[in-house]
Design a protein around this motif. Structure first.
Motif, mmCIF file in Angstrom:
data_model
loop_
_atom_site.group_PDB
_atom_site.id
_atom_site.type_symbol
_atom_site.label_atom_id
_atom_site.label_comp_id
_atom_site.label_asym_id
_atom_site.label_seq_id
_atom_site.Cartn_x
_atom_site.Cartn_y
_atom_site.Cartn_z
ATOM 1 N N GLU A 32 6.428 -2.957 0.171
ATOM 2 C CA GLU A 32 7.879 -3.150 0.261
ATOM 3 C C GLU A 32 8.216 -4.333 1.168
ATOM 4 O O GLU A 32 7.983 -4.287 2.378
ATOM 5 C CB GLU A 32 8.588 -1.893 0.776
ATOM 6 C CG GLU A 32 10.101 -2.060 0.708
ATOM 7 C CD GLU A 32 10.870 -0.812 1.085
ATOM 8 O OE1 GLU A 32 12.113 -0.882 1.072
ATOM 9 O OE2 GLU A 32 10.238 0.211 1.400
ATOM 10 N N VAL A 34 11.302 -6.972 2.361
ATOM 11 C CA VAL A 34 12.737 -7.240 2.420
ATOM 12 C C VAL A 34 12.952 -8.567 3.125
ATOM 13 O O VAL A 34 12.379 -8.814 4.195
ATOM 14 C CB VAL A 34 13.490 -6.112 3.164
ATOM 15 C CG1 VAL A 34 14.982 -6.433 3.244
ATOM 16 C CG2 VAL A 34 13.288 -4.776 2.460
ATOM 17 N N ARG A 59 9.463 -8.255 -6.542
ATOM 18 C CA ARG A 59 10.217 -7.034 -6.218
ATOM 19 C C ARG A 59 10.944 -7.130 -4.876
ATOM 20 O O ARG A 59 11.658 -6.204 -4.490
ATOM 21 C CB ARG A 59 9.280 -5.820 -6.173
ATOM 22 C CG ARG A 59 8.709 -5.408 -7.513
ATOM 23 C CD ARG A 59 8.157 -3.988 -7.430
ATOM 24 N NE ARG A 59 7.257 -3.818 -6.301
ATOM 25 C CZ ARG A 59 5.933 -3.957 -6.369
ATOM 26 N NH1 ARG A 59 5.367 -4.294 -7.508
ATOM 27 N NH2 ARG A 59 5.181 -3.778 -5.298
ATOM 28 N N ARG A 61 13.392 -7.510 -1.924
ATOM 29 C CA ARG A 61 14.843 -7.308 -1.847
ATOM 30 C C ARG A 61 15.432 -8.285 -0.846
ATOM 31 O O ARG A 61 14.911 -8.436 0.264
ATOM 32 C CB ARG A 61 15.122 -5.860 -1.432
ATOM 33 C CG ARG A 61 16.584 -5.490 -1.370
ATOM 34 C CD ARG A 61 16.747 -3.973 -1.403
ATOM 35 N NE ARG A 61 15.996 -3.314 -0.342
ATOM 36 C CZ ARG A 61 16.547 -2.961 0.832
ATOM 37 N NH1 ARG A 61 17.804 -3.220 1.091
ATOM 38 N NH2 ARG A 61 15.809 -2.337 1.739
#
Length: 241
Positions: A32, A34, A59, A61
């Motif tokens: 993940e 960001v 992917r 963000r």
């Protein structure tokens, strides 16, 4: 646990560093990413330097602010090479940081935050964190680039996760209450500020005093139940003033 660990890059200048950071993440099982206001993204250089981690880049963000990036996290660790005067808990050893993040990531999102390539995180961004961490290095030349810093701390997280798995260490004792998110802590600090000012404790703006009060509760790491109790106390004090 690793899926609950968020890598946050703040105001990244070179898009290639985003790709290299994604590659460092994937080698250690993190996924993940960001990005807070990157200078240029999406960008072909980020995808090219990600190599086999292009999926993480795609992917990623993008958000406008650090508070937005970490509002649902129960622990946020800011990576900083420079000594700070801010009274936040500090991990001098990355392995201790990794153990704490892995413990909390067992039940809720956590974040590891990295700043700009040249200047790192600002004081106001550090104040969005619950902890700080530094990477021990040669005092005569302790400079790591962004991807290297991500790689070192991601490795520590991977190692901490493996040790827990090898020794079958439980995530958290059943009696231990979950921690509040950063958004919940933000609302508490705003409530505390209102009550302190209304009470007359501060007769004029004292940003340093308010930051020190916030730091006390940050170090204490109250559970969600304890935070609710504190909010109830503030409500009661507000009615009496």
């Amino acid at each position: 646990m690793l899926t609950n660990i968020r890598i946050v890059l703040v105001h990244t200048f070179h898009p290639g560093n985003i790709g290299q950071a994604a590659r460092a993440m994937k080698t250690m099982g993190l996924s993940e990413l960001v990005l807070v206001n990157p200078r240029s993204f999406p960008h072909e250089e980020a995808s090219r330097l990600a190599a086999g981690a292009k999926d993480i880049v795609e992917r990623a963000r993008v958000v406008d602010s650090l508070p937005e990036a970490v509002k649902d996290c129960v622990q946020v660790v800011g990576a900083s090479a420079r000594p700070r005067s801010l009274p936040l808990p500090h991990f001098d050893e990355p392995d201790r940081m990794a153990q704490a993040l892995i413990q909390n990531a067992g039940l809720a999102p956590v974040a590891l935050v990295f700043g700009r390539e040249r200047s790192g995180l600002t004081n106001s961004e550090i104040r969005c964190c619950s902890h700080q961490v530094s990477i021990p290095a040669n005092p005569d030349y302790g400079i790591l680039n962004l991807a290297q810093a991500v790689q070192v701390l991601a490795y520590e997280l991977f190692q901490a996760r493996q040790k827990r798995a090898d020794h079958e260490i439980p995530f958290r004792r059943p009696a231990q209450e979950p921690l509040p998110t950063q958004e919940q802590m933000k609302h508490f600090h705003e409530h505390l500020s209102q009550v302190v000012q209304k009470s007359g404790f501060l007769t004029q703006p004292h940003a340093q005093t308010e930051r020190q009060l916030q730091a006390i509760f940050t170090r204490a790491q109250p559970s969600r139940k304890e935070l609710s109790l504190l909010r109830g106390l503030l409500n009661a004090l507000s009615r009496d003033t």
